[in-house]
Design a protein around this motif. Structure first.
Motif, mmCIF file in Angstrom:
data_model
loop_
_atom_site.group_PDB
_atom_site.id
_atom_site.type_symbol
_atom_site.label_atom_id
_atom_site.label_comp_id
_atom_site.label_asym_id
_atom_site.label_seq_id
_atom_site.Cartn_x
_atom_site.Cartn_y
_atom_site.Cartn_z
ATOM 1 N N GLU A 85 -92.837 -35.547 53.550
ATOM 2 C CA GLU A 85 -93.284 -34.361 52.829
ATOM 3 C C GLU A 85 -92.795 -33.099 53.562
ATOM 4 O OE1 GLU A 85 -95.310 -33.552 49.389
ATOM 5 O OE2 GLU A 85 -94.952 -35.547 50.229
ATOM 6 N N VAL A 86 -92.216 -32.144 52.840
ATOM 7 C CA VAL A 86 -91.843 -30.856 53.437
ATOM 8 C C VAL A 86 -93.072 -29.952 53.398
ATOM 9 C CG1 VAL A 86 -90.353 -28.825 53.269
ATOM 10 C CG2 VAL A 86 -89.444 -31.085 52.680
ATOM 11 N N THR A 87 -93.559 -29.577 54.596
ATOM 12 C CA THR A 87 -94.801 -28.793 54.640
ATOM 13 C C THR A 87 -94.580 -27.385 55.199
ATOM 14 O OG1 THR A 87 -95.288 -29.844 56.758
ATOM 15 C CG2 THR A 87 -96.323 -30.803 54.814
ATOM 16 N N GLY A 88 -93.331 -27.073 55.581
ATOM 17 C CA GLY A 88 -93.043 -25.745 56.113
ATOM 18 C C GLY A 88 -91.555 -25.629 56.413
ATOM 19 N N PHE A 89 -91.170 -24.501 57.013
ATOM 20 C CA PHE A 89 -89.749 -24.239 57.262
ATOM 21 C C PHE A 89 -89.545 -23.653 58.647
ATOM 22 C CE2 PHE A 89 -90.716 -23.790 52.817
ATOM 23 C CZ PHE A 89 -89.824 -24.683 52.262
ATOM 24 N N SER A 92 -90.472 -25.859 70.736
ATOM 25 C CA SER A 92 -91.790 -25.283 70.979
ATOM 26 C C SER A 92 -92.376 -24.549 69.775
ATOM 27 C CB SER A 92 -91.740 -24.353 72.188
ATOM 28 O OG SER A 92 -90.807 -23.319 71.979
ATOM 29 N N HIS A 93 -91.572 -24.161 68.803
ATOM 30 C CA HIS A 93 -92.110 -23.364 67.691
ATOM 31 C C HIS A 93 -92.079 -24.041 66.327
ATOM 32 C CE1 HIS A 93 -92.901 -19.775 69.983
ATOM 33 N NE2 HIS A 93 -91.726 -19.906 70.569
ATOM 34 N N ALA A 94 -91.202 -25.020 66.138
ATOM 35 C CA ALA A 94 -91.185 -25.707 64.840
ATOM 36 C C ALA A 94 -92.396 -26.628 64.761
ATOM 37 C CB ALA A 94 -89.894 -26.511 64.688
ATOM 38 N N ASN A 95 -92.830 -26.915 63.541
ATOM 39 C CA ASN A 95 -93.996 -27.774 63.341
ATOM 40 C C ASN A 95 -93.611 -29.085 62.667
ATOM 41 O OD1 ASN A 95 -96.198 -26.106 64.309
ATOM 42 N ND2 ASN A 95 -95.665 -24.732 62.610
ATOM 43 N N SER A 96 -94.425 -30.072 62.931
ATOM 44 C CA SER A 96 -94.278 -31.356 62.267
ATOM 45 C C SER A 96 -94.258 -31.136 60.743
ATOM 46 C CB SER A 96 -95.466 -32.217 62.704
ATOM 47 O OG SER A 96 -95.730 -33.194 61.759
ATOM 48 N N GLY A 97 -93.301 -31.768 60.066
ATOM 49 C CA GLY A 97 -93.200 -31.618 58.610
ATOM 50 C C GLY A 97 -92.274 -30.498 58.156
ATOM 51 N N LEU A 123 -88.725 -35.462 68.179
ATOM 52 C CA LEU A 123 -89.871 -35.021 68.995
ATOM 53 C C LEU A 123 -90.797 -34.100 68.199
ATOM 54 C CD1 LEU A 123 -88.162 -34.461 72.450
ATOM 55 C CD2 LEU A 123 -90.075 -35.994 72.002
ATOM 56 N N VAL A 124 -90.215 -33.213 67.394
ATOM 57 C CA VAL A 124 -91.033 -32.299 66.586
ATOM 58 C C VAL A 124 -91.571 -33.018 65.349
ATOM 59 C CG1 VAL A 124 -90.998 -30.163 65.224
ATOM 60 C CG2 VAL A 124 -89.758 -30.269 67.382
ATOM 61 N N ASP A 125 -90.859 -34.064 64.930
ATOM 62 C CA ASP A 125 -91.207 -34.806 63.724
ATOM 63 C C ASP A 125 -91.042 -33.937 62.478
ATOM 64 O OD1 ASP A 125 -91.886 -37.057 62.338
ATOM 65 O OD2 ASP A 125 -94.052 -36.702 62.457
ATOM 66 N N VAL A 126 -89.887 -33.274 62.389
ATOM 67 C CA VAL A 126 -89.584 -32.478 61.201
ATOM 68 C C VAL A 126 -89.388 -33.428 60.005
ATOM 69 C CG1 VAL A 126 -88.526 -30.574 62.485
ATOM 70 C CG2 VAL A 126 -87.086 -32.459 61.707
ATOM 71 N N SER A 127 -89.537 -32.892 58.808
ATOM 72 C CA SER A 127 -89.360 -33.751 57.625
ATOM 73 C C SER A 127 -87.878 -33.997 57.363
ATOM 74 C CB SER A 127 -90.028 -33.126 56.400
ATOM 75 O OG SER A 127 -89.625 -31.778 56.256
ATOM 76 N N CYS A 128 -87.032 -33.031 57.737
ATOM 77 C CA CYS A 128 -85.588 -33.193 57.568
ATOM 78 C C CYS A 128 -84.857 -32.093 58.324
ATOM 79 C CB CYS A 128 -85.192 -33.129 56.092
ATOM 80 S SG CYS A 128 -85.612 -31.571 55.313
ATOM 81 N N VAL A 129 -83.549 -32.307 58.527
ATOM 82 C CA VAL A 129 -82.698 -31.277 59.118
ATOM 83 C C VAL A 129 -81.652 -30.896 58.072
ATOM 84 C CG1 VAL A 129 -81.117 -30.702 60.999
ATOM 85 C CG2 VAL A 129 -82.976 -32.346 61.389
ATOM 86 N N LYS A 188 -78.680 -42.093 61.241
ATOM 87 C CA LYS A 188 -78.997 -43.264 60.423
ATOM 88 C C LYS A 188 -79.849 -44.242 61.230
ATOM 89 C CE LYS A 188 -75.414 -43.805 57.578
ATOM 90 N NZ LYS A 188 -74.023 -44.268 57.388
ATOM 91 N N GLU A 189 -79.402 -44.521 62.458
ATOM 92 C CA GLU A 189 -80.150 -45.442 63.340
ATOM 93 C C GLU A 189 -81.594 -44.984 63.535
ATOM 94 O OE1 GLU A 189 -76.326 -46.318 66.157
ATOM 95 O OE2 GLU A 189 -78.181 -45.638 67.133
ATOM 96 N N LYS A 190 -81.763 -43.681 63.685
ATOM 97 C CA LYS A 190 -83.096 -43.144 63.985
ATOM 98 C C LYS A 190 -83.868 -42.794 62.725
ATOM 99 C CE LYS A 190 -81.984 -41.202 68.466
ATOM 100 N NZ LYS A 190 -82.685 -40.336 69.376
ATOM 101 N N ASP A 191 -83.312 -43.072 61.574
ATOM 102 C CA ASP A 191 -83.903 -42.729 60.282
ATOM 103 C C ASP A 191 -84.334 -41.265 60.225
ATOM 104 O OD1 ASP A 191 -84.618 -43.109 57.666
ATOM 105 O OD2 ASP A 191 -86.679 -43.700 58.150
ATOM 106 N N ILE A 192 -83.416 -40.404 60.646
ATOM 107 C CA ILE A 192 -83.665 -38.966 60.512
ATOM 108 C C ILE A 192 -82.918 -38.481 59.271
ATOM 109 C CG2 ILE A 192 -83.127 -36.701 61.530
ATOM 110 C CD1 ILE A 192 -83.747 -38.057 64.262
ATOM 111 N N THR A 193 -83.620 -37.730 58.438
ATOM 112 C CA THR A 193 -83.024 -37.254 57.197
ATOM 113 C C THR A 193 -82.185 -36.012 57.463
ATOM 114 O OG1 THR A 193 -84.844 -38.147 55.911
ATOM 115 C CG2 THR A 193 -83.496 -36.445 54.855
#
Ligand SMILES: Nc1ncnc2c1ncn2[C@@H]1O[C@H](COP(=O)(O)OP(=O)(O)O)[C@@H](O)[C@H]1O
Ligand SMILES: [Mg+2]
Lengths: 141, 109
Positions: B22-26, B37-42, B60-66, B83-88
């Motif tokens: 879920e995208v919960t912020g930017f 230190s400033h980005a939030n999970s999601g 580490l931040v657990d962003v929803s995507c890059v 792909k290996e780390k399943d990062i979008t």
């Protein structure tokens, strides 16, 4: 969490910087699995990431030792790099001696030590010129 | 709204990952110390950095995507490791500001 102390060890040897942050990622996973609160995990992740990156970009790598007790999480990152000549300057937000190559990768904002200070309850730095640096980071649970 | 849904609605290309967070912020910045230190999970993290070091920060931040904007190409080994780390990872010709303005309209934040 059980009463015993959990110890983790990581080698931080990363010539092309491509794995920088893996030790921190491993610790984050372990803490989350142990049920440590997300706020505490976040603090440890930020502070340890910065210390790990410093060992890589300023000192050609090092080692990380982590101790998890029911009271606190202690992260010790040590390297055999050049040491820090002026600690006061190094602590200033924005101060960085990072090379252009390293900056092009997104490092070198000069916020590493300030971030470590801000997100830990205790921080100790033991540094000797030509011998290396040991950073101890403590986050209370 | 998930990262996949946002990407599809804005005609952006999903390069790797499931996109099901879920995208919960930017957040947008290229200096990794600020992001950690400033980005939030999601958060949807928009950055022109296209090297491997964004992956540790993203996880580490657990962003929803890059999102890599401005038509910048991702390095081959970046795609592999993401792909290996399943990062979008998402690519687009839009600017960072445009991605955030339009995505923000979609998710209502
Ligand atoms: N482990 C280390 N070994 C040698 N020098 C270091 C180390 N950690 C920090 N420094 C010095 O302190 C400065 C500030 O560190 P930091 O706040 O993390 O910013 P940055 O890493 O972005 O340069 C560095 O640029 C470097 O000169
Ligand atoms: Mg640093």
């Amino acid at each position: 969490m059980s009463e015993e102390i959990i110890r983790l060890h990581y080698d931080i040897n990363d010539e092309d910087f491509s794995a920088a942050g893996e030790a921190s990622s491993g610790v984050k996973k372990t803490l989350s699995a142990l049920g440590v609160s997300p706020e505490t995990v976040k603090k440890v992740a930020i502070a340890m990431y910065e210390a790990e990156i410093n060992a890589v970009i300023h000192a050609d790598g090092g080692e990380a030792d982590i101790e998890i007790t029911p009271e606190e999480i202690k992260v010790v990152i040590s390297d055999r790099g050049p040491g820090i000549p002026d600690m006061e300057k190094a602590m200033e937000p924005g101060y960085s001696t990072a090379t252009e190559t390293v900056r092009e990768l997104g490092f070198g904002a000069g916020m590493g030590l300030p971030n470590m200070k801000r997100y830990t309850d205790e921080m100790y730095i033991d540094t000797k010129l030509g011998e290396g640096t040991t950073v101890t980071l403590i986050v209370k649970i | 709204m998930t990262a996949r849904e946002v990407a599809e609605k804005l005609n952006m290309t999903i390069l790797t990952g499931s996109g099901d967070k879920e995208v919960t912020g930017f957040y947008t910045c290229d200096l990794l110390s600020w992001v950690i230190s400033h980005a939030n999970s999601g958060d949807m993290w928009v950055t022109v950095m296209n090297n491997l070091n964004i992956l540790a920060v993203a996880s580490l931040v657990d962003v929803s995507c890059v999102v890599i904007p401005e038509g910048i190409e991702a390095y081959e080994n970046l795609l592999e490791r993401a792909k290996e780390k399943d990062i979008t990872l998402i690519a687009t010709n839009r600017s960072a500001a445009n991605v955030i303005i339009e995505a923000s309209k979609l998710i209502g934040r």
